[in-house]
Design a protein around this motif. Structure first.
Motif, PDB file in Angstrom:
ATOM      1  N   ALA A  46       1.999  70.709  60.434  1.00 53.28           N
ATOM      2  CA  ALA A  46       1.133  71.656  61.154  1.00 53.28           C
ATOM      3  C   ALA A  46       1.866  72.227  62.375  1.00 53.28           C
ATOM      4  CB  ALA A  46      -0.150  70.963  61.580  1.00 53.28           C
ATOM      5  N   ASP A  47       1.524  73.462  62.721  1.00 55.75           N
ATOM      6  CA  ASP A  47       2.089  74.097  63.921  1.00 55.75           C
ATOM      7  C   ASP A  47       1.257  73.777  65.157  1.00 55.75           C
ATOM      8  OD1 ASP A  47       4.144  75.760  62.499  1.00 55.75           O
ATOM      9  OD2 ASP A  47       2.338  76.603  61.582  1.00 55.75           O
ATOM     10  N   LEU A  48      -0.033  73.515  64.936  1.00 59.41           N
ATOM     11  CA  LEU A  48      -0.957  73.270  66.041  1.00 59.41           C
ATOM     12  C   LEU A  48      -1.974  72.213  65.611  1.00 59.41           C
ATOM     13  CD1 LEU A  48      -2.271  74.209  68.808  1.00 59.41           C
ATOM     14  CD2 LEU A  48      -3.606  75.839  67.420  1.00 59.41           C
ATOM     15  N   LEU A  49      -2.254  71.269  66.503  1.00 58.72           N
ATOM     16  CA  LEU A  49      -3.256  70.240  66.218  1.00 58.72           C
ATOM     17  C   LEU A  49      -4.508  70.504  67.050  1.00 58.72           C
ATOM     18  CD1 LEU A  49      -1.093  66.955  66.250  1.00 58.72           C
ATOM     19  CD2 LEU A  49      -1.600  68.476  64.315  1.00 58.72           C
ATOM     20  N   LEU A  50      -5.658  70.380  66.412  1.00 59.63           N
ATOM     21  CA  LEU A  50      -6.933  70.395  67.122  1.00 59.63           C
ATOM     22  C   LEU A  50      -7.442  68.956  67.107  1.00 59.63           C
ATOM     23  CD1 LEU A  50      -8.679  73.587  65.644  1.00 59.63           C
ATOM     24  CD2 LEU A  50      -7.166  73.411  67.625  1.00 59.63           C
ATOM     25  N   HIS A  51      -7.304  68.289  68.248  1.00 61.29           N
ATOM     26  CA  HIS A  51      -7.684  66.875  68.348  1.00 61.29           C
ATOM     27  C   HIS A  51      -9.157  66.815  68.726  1.00 61.29           C
ATOM     28  CE1 HIS A  51      -6.732  62.622  70.151  1.00 61.29           C
ATOM     29  NE2 HIS A  51      -7.858  62.657  69.470  1.00 61.29           N
ATOM     30  N   VAL A  52     -10.003  66.542  67.741  1.00 63.12           N
ATOM     31  CA  VAL A  52     -11.453  66.535  67.944  1.00 63.12           C
ATOM     32  C   VAL A  52     -11.891  65.154  68.442  1.00 63.12           C
ATOM     33  CG1 VAL A  52     -13.699  67.023  66.904  1.00 63.12           C
ATOM     34  CG2 VAL A  52     -11.650  68.194  66.054  1.00 63.12           C
ATOM     35  N   VAL A  53     -12.709  65.159  69.495  1.00 61.34           N
ATOM     36  CA  VAL A  53     -13.156  63.920  70.139  1.00 61.34           C
ATOM     37  C   VAL A  53     -14.681  63.915  70.220  1.00 61.34           C
ATOM     38  CG1 VAL A  53     -13.062  62.552  72.267  1.00 61.34           C
ATOM     39  CG2 VAL A  53     -11.054  63.876  71.546  1.00 61.34           C
ATOM     40  N   ASP A  54     -15.279  62.775  69.904  1.00 57.77           N
ATOM     41  CA  ASP A  54     -16.734  62.615  70.058  1.00 57.77           C
ATOM     42  C   ASP A  54     -17.008  62.210  71.503  1.00 57.77           C
ATOM     43  OD1 ASP A  54     -19.389  61.929  70.081  1.00 57.77           O
ATOM     44  OD2 ASP A  54     -19.248  60.385  68.513  1.00 57.77           O
ATOM     45  N   ILE A  55     -17.392  63.192  72.328  1.00 58.84           N
ATOM     46  CA  ILE A  55     -17.582  62.960  73.758  1.00 58.84           C
ATOM     47  C   ILE A  55     -18.763  62.027  74.027  1.00 58.84           C
ATOM     48  CG2 ILE A  55     -19.086  64.965  74.096  1.00 58.84           C
ATOM     49  CD1 ILE A  55     -16.341  63.887  76.578  1.00 58.84           C
ATOM     50  N   THR A  56     -19.653  61.842  73.040  1.00 55.80           N
ATOM     51  CA  THR A  56     -20.826  60.981  73.242  1.00 55.80           C
ATOM     52  C   THR A  56     -20.499  59.500  73.069  1.00 55.80           C
ATOM     53  OG1 THR A  56     -21.562  61.002  70.913  1.00 55.80           O
ATOM     54  CG2 THR A  56     -22.307  62.809  72.328  1.00 55.80           C
ATOM     55  N   HIS A  57     -19.360  59.197  72.458  1.00 53.32           N
ATOM     56  CA  HIS A  57     -19.024  57.785  72.237  1.00 53.32           C
ATOM     57  C   HIS A  57     -18.589  57.165  73.562  1.00 53.32           C
ATOM     58  CE1 HIS A  57     -17.328  54.096  70.625  1.00 53.32           C
ATOM     59  NE2 HIS A  57     -17.857  54.395  69.458  1.00 53.32           N
ATOM     60  N   PRO A  58     -19.148  56.017  73.932  1.00 51.14           N
ATOM     61  CA  PRO A  58     -18.821  55.416  75.234  1.00 51.14           C
ATOM     62  C   PRO A  58     -17.344  55.044  75.390  1.00 51.14           C
ATOM     63  CG  PRO A  58     -20.099  53.899  73.860  1.00 51.14           C
ATOM     64  CD  PRO A  58     -20.151  55.234  73.199  1.00 51.14           C
ATOM     65  N   ASN A  59     -16.637  54.889  74.284  1.00 53.38           N
ATOM     66  CA  ASN A  59     -15.220  54.519  74.362  1.00 53.38           C
ATOM     67  C   ASN A  59     -14.313  55.589  73.759  1.00 53.38           C
ATOM     68  OD1 ASN A  59     -16.840  51.677  73.807  1.00 53.38           O
ATOM     69  ND2 ASN A  59     -15.300  51.533  75.419  1.00 53.38           N
ATOM     70  N   PHE A  60     -14.687  56.851  73.984  1.00 56.47           N
ATOM     71  CA  PHE A  60     -13.910  57.929  73.372  1.00 56.47           C
ATOM     72  C   PHE A  60     -12.460  57.960  73.880  1.00 56.47           C
ATOM     73  CE2 PHE A  60     -15.578  60.158  77.138  1.00 56.47           C
ATOM     74  CZ  PHE A  60     -14.459  60.865  77.577  1.00 56.47           C
ATOM     75  N   GLU A  61     -12.231  57.456  75.101  1.00 55.79           N
ATOM     76  CA  GLU A  61     -10.856  57.431  75.613  1.00 55.79           C
ATOM     77  C   GLU A  61      -9.977  56.490  74.789  1.00 55.79           C
ATOM     78  OE1 GLU A  61     -10.719  58.159  80.286  1.00 55.79           O
ATOM     79  OE2 GLU A  61     -12.329  56.771  79.742  1.00 55.79           O
ATOM     80  N   ASP A  62     -10.550  55.372  74.356  1.00 56.94           N
ATOM     81  CA  ASP A  62      -9.820  54.460  73.473  1.00 56.94           C
ATOM     82  C   ASP A  62      -9.542  55.124  72.133  1.00 56.94           C
ATOM     83  OD1 ASP A  62      -9.726  52.467  75.341  1.00 56.94           O
ATOM     84  OD2 ASP A  62     -11.424  51.336  74.546  1.00 56.94           O
ATOM     85  N   HIS A  63     -10.491  55.900  71.649  1.00 58.42           N
ATOM     86  CA  HIS A  63     -10.304  56.611  70.386  1.00 58.42           C
ATOM     87  C   HIS A  63      -9.137  57.591  70.497  1.00 58.42           C
ATOM     88  CE1 HIS A  63     -14.740  55.926  68.934  1.00 58.42           C
ATOM     89  NE2 HIS A  63     -14.081  54.809  69.154  1.00 58.42           N
ATOM     90  N   ILE A  64      -9.072  58.295  71.622  1.00 61.88           N
ATOM     91  CA  ILE A  64      -7.967  59.234  71.851  1.00 61.88           C
ATOM     92  C   ILE A  64      -6.631  58.492  71.811  1.00 61.88           C
ATOM     93  CG2 ILE A  64      -6.871  60.739  73.576  1.00 61.88           C
ATOM     94  CD1 ILE A  64      -9.712  61.501  74.511  1.00 61.88           C
ATOM     95  N   ALA A  65      -6.588  57.331  72.467  1.00 61.37           N
ATOM     96  CA  ALA A  65      -5.359  56.531  72.491  1.00 61.37           C
ATOM     97  C   ALA A  65      -4.974  56.076  71.080  1.00 61.37           C
ATOM     98  CB  ALA A  65      -5.539  55.323  73.406  1.00 61.37           C
TER      99      ALA A  65
END
Length: 398
Positions: A278-297
């Motif tokens: 891919a040339d570009l990534l769209l990193h979709v995050v569920d902002i409602t999840h209390p641990n979304f920062e861990d998901h990003i990691a």
């Protein structure tokens, strides 16, 4: 293909541990996820058992006393399945099964079962089957101990071959055949990618169940399968999308998860190649999840493993329609403000502020802020397109 077990209909207990690297809060979160996995597979989690240990017991994962507690509960409540939150070694599986005398699953086995249930195309089925056999091979002793004896009789004298050795050889041969089949599939998919021309490729990535397929449907006006379950999407879906005057290709990919079985990362190589190329990534995050920062990691970790962490990326914080936060009353001087109290505006002032133009807050379900999303994606795709076709910039004069 390995015969997939029928959906787990019996009650299950969930088992996890608290260690120096996995505190009580993280352990609870992992078990929440394990419960969601269990529900996705068709089971019902009725009880959790957690033990504090420096590290898992190499023989039985839990201490003997705790395992006895689990056994007592299983016997009293007629529980059919015990599910462990980590991958168990063949020896642990064998020893635990002797004590509990019920079906034992670990996190890896459960995820593989869900993948097998979800696989639709020949490609996905082959990838899952390979992962299943790779998981099964070192665990044959547990399955076939009752056959682990020398064969005898006419034509079988001499050193012979034990039943388990025969099965190992059959599975190794099967793994070899599946790898050859996947190599062919990889080549076919590579040709397909090549035949798509030189259009910019955009890949949706993110943790499982964050709304990637819903966003894909809204943006591409297509009908990609989407539901509120883990791993709803296994097969890569590619759609042509046009924003303003630029056409590009958008790919929906399999969702990531913490403790994703290594067998799946390896076998889903051809699917993950869509991300790699891919040339570009769209990193979709569920902002409602209390641990979304861990998901990003977790997503970043897997992207690093497939050499895709440094690609141009837009962070798409989804599900803002469901975002809630705890409110501190004005006269409350004792409550310390934590992330649980952050509004969306508060979040935007944190590390998210450093993302500047590389982030957007949307609701794919309610179609909120989609025009802003399209503008951000358009600018990014346009930039890549101009670099690729520097003499075609007349396309962008509006």
């Amino acid at each position: 293909m390995i015969e997939t077990r029928k959906a787990i209909s019996e009650k299950a207990v969930l088992i996890g541990i608290i260690t120096q690297t996995q505190d009580e809060e993280k352990s609870e979160e992992y078990l929440d996820e394990l419960e969601f996995l269990t529900a996705t597979a068709g089971g019902t989690a009725v009880k959790r058992f957690v033990q504090k240990l420096e590290k898992p017991n190499p023989k039985t994962f839990l201490g003997s006393g705790k395992l006895d507690d689990v056994k007592a509960y299983i016997n009293v409540h007629d529980i059919g399945t015990a599910i462990f939150d980590d991958e168990l070694s063949p020896a642990q599986l064998r020893n635990i099964e002797k004590v509990l005398d019920c079906k034992i699953l670990d996190r890896t086995n459960l995820i593989l079962d869900i993948f097998a249930k979800r696989a639709q195309t020949s490609s996905a089925k082959t990838q899952v089957e390979l992962a299943q056999y790779q998981y099964l091979l070192p665990r044959l002793t547990r399955l076939w101990t009752h056959l682990d004896k020398q064969k005898g009789g006419i034509g079988m004298r001499g050193p012979g071959e034990t039943e388990i050795e025969t099965d190992r050889r059959i599975i190794r041969d099967k793994i070899t055949l599946l790898k050859k089949k996947l190599t062919t599939i990889d080549k076919q998919m590579a040709v397909q990618r090549k035949n798509r021309g030189k259009m910019v490729r955009v890949a949706l990535v993110g943790y499982t169940n964050v709304g990637k397929s819903t966003l894909m449907n809204v943006i591409s006006k297509s009908d990609v399968f989407a539901e509120n379950k883990l791993f709803a999407t296994l097969d890569t879906t590619v759609r042509k999308v046009v924003i303003k005057n630029i056409p590009f290709l958008m790919t929906d990919t399999v969702g990531f998860i913490r403790k994703l079985p290594t067998q799946l990362v390896e076998s889903f190589k051809s699917t993950l190649d869509e991300v790699r190329e891919a040339d570009l990534l769209l990193h979709v995050v569920d902002i409602t999840h209390p641990n979304f920062e861990d998901h990003i990691a977790s997503v970043h970790k897997i992207l690093s493993e497939i050499d895709s962490a440094n690609k141009p990326t837009i962070m798409v914080f989804n599900k803002i329609d469901g975002y809630t936060h705890q409110i501190i009353e004005e006269d409350d001087l004792l409550t310390e403000k934590t992330k649980a109290h952050y509004t969306l505006e508060d979040w935007k002032k944190t590390w998210m502020n450093d993302l500047r133009q590389n982030s957007v807050f949307i609701s794919a379900l309610d179609k909120r802020n989609l025009e802003e999303f399209k503008d951000v994606v358009y600018d990014a795709v346009k930039s890549i397109h101009i670099q690729r076709f520097p003499y075609n910039d007349f396309l962008y004069h509006e």
